[in-house]
Structure formats: C-alpha cells, structure tokens
Scaffold this motif. Structure first.
Motif, PDB file in Angstrom:
ATOM      1  N   GLU A   1      54.021  46.669  59.880  1.00  0.00           N
ATOM      2  CA  GLU A   1      53.577  46.928  61.247  1.00  0.00           C
ATOM      3  C   GLU A   1      54.250  45.966  62.231  1.00  0.00           C
ATOM      4  N   LEU A   2      54.343  44.698  61.882  1.00  0.00           N
ATOM      5  CA  LEU A   2      55.011  43.722  62.737  1.00  0.00           C
ATOM      6  C   LEU A   2      56.486  44.067  62.893  1.00  0.00           C
ATOM      7  N   GLY A   3      57.117  44.476  61.799  1.00  0.00           N
ATOM      8  CA  GLY A   3      58.529  44.869  61.854  1.00  0.00           C
ATOM      9  C   GLY A   3      58.750  46.065  62.756  1.00  0.00           C
ATOM     10  N   GLU A   4      57.839  47.026  62.728  1.00  0.00           N
ATOM     11  CA  GLU A   4      57.962  48.180  63.624  1.00  0.00           C
ATOM     12  C   GLU A   4      57.872  47.747  65.081  1.00  0.00           C
TER      13      GLU A   4
ATOM     14  N   ALA B   1      59.941  37.418  60.002  1.00  0.00           N
ATOM     15  CA  ALA B   1      59.379  36.893  61.246  1.00  0.00           C
ATOM     16  C   ALA B   1      58.164  36.010  60.981  1.00  0.00           C
ATOM     17  N   VAL B   2      57.477  36.232  59.882  1.00  0.00           N
ATOM     18  CA  VAL B   2      56.338  35.402  59.507  1.00  0.00           C
ATOM     19  C   VAL B   2      56.782  34.259  58.598  1.00  0.00           C
ATOM     20  N   ALA B   3      57.648  34.553  57.633  1.00  0.00           N
ATOM     21  CA  ALA B   3      58.018  33.577  56.605  1.00  0.00           C
ATOM     22  C   ALA B   3      58.822  32.403  57.153  1.00  0.00           C
ATOM     23  N   ILE B   4      59.748  32.653  58.049  1.00  0.00           N
ATOM     24  CA  ILE B   4      60.603  31.568  58.544  1.00  0.00           C
ATOM     25  C   ILE B   4      59.799  30.542  59.344  1.00  0.00           C
ATOM     26  N   PRO B   5      58.988  30.959  60.333  1.00  0.00           N
ATOM     27  CA  PRO B   5      58.180  29.935  61.026  1.00  0.00           C
ATOM     28  C   PRO B   5      57.173  29.248  60.100  1.00  0.00           C
ATOM     29  N   ALA B   6      56.598  29.993  59.158  1.00  0.00           N
ATOM     30  CA  ALA B   6      55.644  29.389  58.223  1.00  0.00           C
ATOM     31  C   ALA B   6      56.341  28.354  57.345  1.00  0.00           C
ATOM     32  N   ALA B   7      57.557  28.640  56.908  1.00  0.00           N
ATOM     33  CA  ALA B   7      58.301  27.693  56.081  1.00  0.00           C
ATOM     34  C   ALA B   7      58.647  26.430  56.869  1.00  0.00           C
ATOM     35  N   ILE B   8      59.030  26.595  58.120  1.00  0.00           N
ATOM     36  CA  ILE B   8      59.366  25.433  58.950  1.00  0.00           C
ATOM     37  C   ILE B   8      58.119  24.577  59.188  1.00  0.00           C
ATOM     38  N   ALA B   9      57.024  25.221  59.562  1.00  0.00           N
ATOM     39  CA  ALA B   9      55.775  24.486  59.775  1.00  0.00           C
ATOM     40  C   ALA B   9      55.287  23.849  58.476  1.00  0.00           C
ATOM     41  N   GLY B  10      55.384  24.582  57.376  1.00  0.00           N
ATOM     42  CA  GLY B  10      54.971  24.053  56.080  1.00  0.00           C
ATOM     43  C   GLY B  10      55.776  22.841  55.667  1.00  0.00           C
ATOM     44  N   TYR B  11      57.063  22.840  55.993  1.00  0.00           N
ATOM     45  CA  TYR B  11      57.914  21.693  55.673  1.00  0.00           C
ATOM     46  C   TYR B  11      57.389  20.437  56.365  1.00  0.00           C
ATOM     47  N   PHE B  12      57.164  20.529  57.670  1.00  0.00           N
ATOM     48  CA  PHE B  12      56.733  19.347  58.423  1.00  0.00           C
ATOM     49  C   PHE B  12      55.330  18.897  58.022  1.00  0.00           C
ATOM     50  N   ILE B  13      54.423  19.833  57.830  1.00  0.00           N
ATOM     51  CA  ILE B  13      53.062  19.481  57.424  1.00  0.00           C
ATOM     52  C   ILE B  13      53.064  18.843  56.037  1.00  0.00           C
ATOM     53  N   ALA B  14      53.800  19.444  55.107  1.00  0.00           N
ATOM     54  CA  ALA B  14      53.860  18.900  53.744  1.00  0.00           C
ATOM     55  C   ALA B  14      54.529  17.535  53.725  1.00  0.00           C
ATOM     56  N   HIS B  15      55.520  17.325  54.572  1.00  0.00           N
ATOM     57  CA  HIS B  15      56.200  16.037  54.612  1.00  0.00           C
ATOM     58  C   HIS B  15      55.224  14.943  55.068  1.00  0.00           C
ATOM     59  N   VAL B  16      54.479  15.210  56.109  1.00  0.00           N
ATOM     60  CA  VAL B  16      53.514  14.226  56.606  1.00  0.00           C
ATOM     61  C   VAL B  16      52.429  13.962  55.562  1.00  0.00           C
ATOM     62  N   LEU B  17      51.872  15.028  54.997  1.00  0.00           N
ATOM     63  CA  LEU B  17      50.791  14.859  54.020  1.00  0.00           C
ATOM     64  C   LEU B  17      51.262  14.153  52.756  1.00  0.00           C
ATOM     65  N   SER B  18      52.448  14.502  52.270  1.00  0.00           N
ATOM     66  CA  SER B  18      52.925  13.855  51.051  1.00  0.00           C
ATOM     67  C   SER B  18      53.303  12.399  51.304  1.00  0.00           C
ATOM     68  N   GLN B  19      53.794  12.077  52.501  1.00  0.00           N
ATOM     69  CA  GLN B  19      54.055  10.671  52.816  1.00  0.00           C
ATOM     70  C   GLN B  19      52.757   9.872  52.822  1.00  0.00           C
TER      71      GLN B  19
END
Length: 176
Positions: A101-104, A138-156
């Motif tokens: 639906e988002l792709g349409e 459109a969902v996966a790329i922003p989620a991956a970018i946000a997940g990278y930064f959140i995971a980096h902070v939490l794992s540090q």
C-alpha cells in the motif's frame, strides 16, 4: 519485566549459537571477517543489517543476505539475526500488505509515466512486486539508519557499564 527480557535474550542467543554450530562454514566465515565481534560499532552495524533485511519481504533468503551484508560491513551477525525477527510468521503478512500500500502511494505519481513508456511497461505481478519493493525499502532504510544510531548508543552504554562493573569487582585492571 527485566527478567523476562533477559530470558528472551538468552533464548535468542541460544538459538543463534545452535544455528552457528549447525553451519560451521558460515561460522568460520563470520569469525574470520569480524562479524562475531561485540564492539558497539559492530553491534550497531549488525542491527542496521538486521532491520534492513528483516523489513523487506525476502523470506527464505534472509539469513544468506544478512551473512553477506554482515561480512561486507563487518556487522555483528548475532545482532542482525536477532533483530531480523521483527518480521516473523505472525507479522509478515500485515507488513507485506502495508509495504504494498505504501509503495502504491509512493509510485502513483509516476504510474502514468511508467505505463506510457515502452521500456518500463509493467502489468499485474510486476506492478505488485515493484510497489512492495518500493514500500519496504521506504520503511527499511530509515529504520536501519535509526536502528544503527540507537544501537550504537545503547551498546556503548552497556559496554561502559559492564567495564565499570568488572573494574569494581577487580576482574580486570583499571588500565583497560
């Protein structure tokens, strides 16, 4: 609550270890490329890879794609494997429908251009595949970018707390 999270995390780690033991070539590849390292950077990369692959309709080849991307970016494969369960058998169908639906919506402005051109003339399943792919990315790329930064902070934070605790217990030198 925290105990339930720890139990789930241990169970997921156990499943990952079982999978790696049953696939010795994959284990050797991941170990030699640094994809089993537990540094905050490797964990953040693994989370990004897991979200990117987990939020795309690549059922059946997700693990292979995660291994390839983790090797390519030196991401932590266990973190990628664990976070990719965001798309599980219960959530996959609604996610694919939402991606379509988002792709349409995203591709509707170009639909008339695609239908007119001789090179890009799609009908039926081609339209559906293109819409689903566009919506999932459109969902996966922003989620991956946000997940990278959140995971980096939490794992540090987790690593620094663990290091402080080990120092206070006298398990390691204070020079480390």
């Amino acid at each position: 609550m925290l105990d339930a999270v720890r139990i789930r995390w241990r169970a997921m780690r156990r499943r990952g270890h079982v999978w790696l033991r049953s696939h010795p070539r994959a284990h050797a590849l991941l170990h030699s490329t640094g994809s089993l390292h537990g540094s905050p950077e490797a964990i953040a990369r693994g989370v990004a890879v897991g979200l990117l692959i987990g939020l795309t309709p690549t059922v059946g080849i997700q693990t292979v794609l995660m291994i390839a991307l983790c090797v390519l970016v030196a991401g932590n494969f266990p973190a990628a494997f664990a976070i990719s369960w965001v798309s599980n058998p219960l959530t996959l169908a609604p996610m694919v429908w939402a991606f379509h639906e988002l792709g349409e919506v995203l591709l509707s402005p170009w639909a008339s251009l695609l239908a007119r051109g001789d090179v890009w003339y799609l009908r039926g399943a081609g339209d559906d595949i293109l819409c689903t792919a566009a919506g999932s990315l459109a969902v996966a790329i922003p989620a991956a970018i946000a997940g990278y930064f959140i995971a980096h902070v939490l794992s540090q934070r987790w690593h620094s707390r663990r290091l402080r605790r080990l120092r206070s217990q006298g398990s390691i030198d204070s020079d480390v």
